[in-house]
Design an enzyme around this catalytic site. Structure first.
Site: not given
Length: 615
Positions: A116, A185, A220, A276
């Site tokens: 990421k 983040e 999440h 994916r």
């Protein structure tokens, strides 16, 4: 042309791929750990190969063993499913180097997007440096650089909590993905999680197959998903398509993938690209009328996509059924899944069959239920009704939460965001027991039995049975009469071991009964039959901390010993179950008087871990 395909995964996704292969006339091969020897995916495949290894969860991470299994099974292609090795460039290369067809994007594309942090850099973004986070940056999200599924993620609202969050996220990410890299983040409190499904061939064609909203999440990890994402302005939708296509072309992508965003204030914030197939792909399939697995296979065989994507129609909603207890911190549950049957009119994707054991080694998802209709309102209503009528007998699940979520005004009016469960979980998990369920269970159990061993000329007292329901004890009283069973306040219309009909205030109600030992399912209500005389040896002292699930003790707080003073909420013990860490905290200020827990110890649900005596 592919003739035999091995799926490098297990459970629901393996079964789903096998169904498409059967439609295409492709033979299938499964892999399995010892724990999965009798699993549904091994039974569905034409052949199955055992993966040797002591730890069941780790066997599916052994790319070298999987390549050997594919060759042993005579496969000429490997589909990675999702999770495990699906975003591992080294595994993709190993498959290709073995002369096998890889059903997925090029290894170079996986490398560019699987991390990421690197994906953000590719899109011209940069994560925060953990050392540079200030109070003004809060809240922030600590996130695993590899993998997905909510693992290795922690929300931090207090700067002092950041070091511990980083440590926990690294440990969880390393356990789940074999990679402990994490980054930080900004965390958008009220954003919507929106993603775009992409499909690209080897001839330069890229399809953006609509949007999906995946805002309802726990830990999440997505719980309810739908397509298309409702209420997005047309200009924002076009921006999402453009960004998704840009990311896809930037890495010369091939096959199916997903580009994920957080949307807030009509602005799109890039999160990551999943290289994916996604768990929620069925809603896109329903709306666009495509089989994404079939398209993946065709792309891998070199076929070109039509220049124009198919046109979307209608709306689809998916709910994930988990063996977990949302009211107890989403604690995973184990045990025998006795029955799972959904009504006609909805799609069921599952890797479980009646009688399967839900263990501690893998993710607790039992199934996905998908409803499609011409409009969103109809699709949501159809899914809620189907879940409510689903026969689901076994461990505690999130089924009731899903039904209530689908009927919550914020969801029905498409006003939801990723903070939905933060705001509403307590209300959505408030027990609403059926007051007549214990009586129905007792009458079903009593059907065909006679209380009397001989004739009596005096009326006798009622029979009483005790049940635990929604954490509370309930009694059910009934009587044997000359005309059958009777109970106060209702008219008993019909009794049988599996069906009871009661008339309550002039209205008939049907109760379907299923019994498995002491566990009784009455419609959608689960009961536990209690013994007439409780065993005092099963009682625990006040302040006892019991394992909320089966698992392994992976950490005990540093310096924690018997006699130590602890504070309310202080983390004491960490359990690992289903590849997630769960903290056991002190319930109140007090003294630790017992600590049976030890690192490495495997425990069952209800095992005593510690005792905290309050002052």
């Amino acid at each position: 042309m592919i003739s035999t395909l091995l799926v490098a995964n297990r459970g629901e996704i393996a079964c789903r791929i096998f169904r498409t292969c059967a439609d295409l006339g492709i033979r299938t091969a499964a892999i399995h750990s010892d724990a999965d020897e009798g699993a549904l995916h091994t039974r569905m495949a034409d052949t199955a190969v055992r993966l040797p290894g002591a730890a069941p969860a780790e066997t599916y991470l052994r790319g070298d063993l999987i390549v050997k299994a594919a060759l042993a099974a005579g496969a000429d292609a490997v589909h990675p499913g999702y999770g495990f090795l699906s975003e591992n460039a080294g595994f993709a290369r190993a498959v290709r180097d073995a002369g096998l067809i890889w059903i997925g994007p090029p290894p170079e594309a996986i490398e560019a997007m699987a991390s990421k942090t690197r994906a953000k850099e590719l899109m011209g973004l940069a994560p925060l440096d953990a050392q540079d986070v200030t109070p003004a940056d809060l809240p922030v999200l600590v996130k695993a650089a590899a993998g997905g599924g909510g693992r290795g993620m922690r929300v931090v609202r207090d700067l002092a909590a950041l070091p511990a969050a980083l440590e926990e996220a690294r440990a969880e990410a390393a356990s789940a993905f074999g990679d402990g890299e994490v980054f930080v983040e900004p965390y958008l409190e009220n954003g919507r999680h929106v993603e775009v499904q992409v499909l690209a061939d080897t001839h330069g064609t890229v399809w953006t197959l609509g949007t999906r909203d995946c805002s309802l999440q726990r830990r999440h990890q997505k719980v309810i998903e739908e397509a298309p994402a409702p209420g997005l302005p047309p200009a924002l939708t076009e921006q999402l398509y453009a960004l998704a296509e840009r990311a896809t072309r930037a890495v010369s992508y091939e096959g199916a993938g997903t580009v994920e965003f957080l949307v807030a204030d009509c602005r799109a914030h890039f999160l990551e690209m999943n290289t994916r197939l996604q768990v929620e792909h069925p809603v896109t399939e329903a709306v666009f009328g495509v089989d994404l697995v079939a398209e993946q296979i065709r792309v891998a065989e070199g076929h070109a996509l039509p220049a124009e994507r198919p046109a979307p129609r209608g709306h689809a909603v998916e709910a994930r059924l988990y063996a977990e207890d949302p009211a107890r911190g989403w604690a995973p549950q184990t045990g025998t899944l006795h029955r799972l049957t959904v009504p006609d009119g909805v799609r069921l994707d599952t890797g479980c069959a009646d009688g399967d054991t839900i263990g501690v080694h893998y993710d607790p998802m039992l199934a996905k239920v998908i409803a499609y209709a011409p409009t969103r309102t109809e699709a949501v209503r159809r899914l809620a009704g189907a879940l409510e009528r689903t026969a689901l007998h076994g461990p505690v699940t999130n089924r009731d939460l899903l039904v209530r979520s689908l009927r919550h005004p914020e969801f029905t009016e498409a006003r939801m965001d990723t903070g939905f469960y933060d705001r509403h979980l307590a209300a959505l998990t408030e027990p609403v027991p059926d007051p007549y369920a214990p009586l129905a269970a007792a009458l079903a159990d009593a059907h065909g039995r006679s209380r009397f061993g001989g004739w009596r000329n005096l009326p006798s007292g009622p029979q009483v049975k005790r049940y635990e329901m929604a954490g509370e004890e309930h009694e059910a009283a009934y009587r044997h009469t000359r005309t059958g069973l009777a109970a106060d306040g209702v008219r008993v219309v019909h009794t049988a071991p599996h069906l009871v009909v009661l008339e309550v205030d002039g209205t008939r109600r049907k109760f379907e009964i299923a019994r498995y030992g002491d566990r009784v399912h009455v419609n959608a209500t689960a009961l536990t039959a209690l013994p007439r005389f409780p065993d005092p040896s099963t009682e625990h002292a006040p302040g006892s901390l019991l394992a909320p699930m089966p698992g392994t003790v992976v950490r005990v707080a540093e310096g924690l010993t018997e006699g130590a003073e602890v504070k309310a909420g202080q983390p004491l013990i960490w359990l690992e179950a289903m590849k997630m860490e769960h903290r056991i905290t002190a319930p109140a200020d007090g003294t630790l008087t017992a600590l049976p827990a030890a690192v490495g110890r495997q425990v069952e649900m209800g095992t005593l871990l510690a005792v905290v005596e309050t002052d």
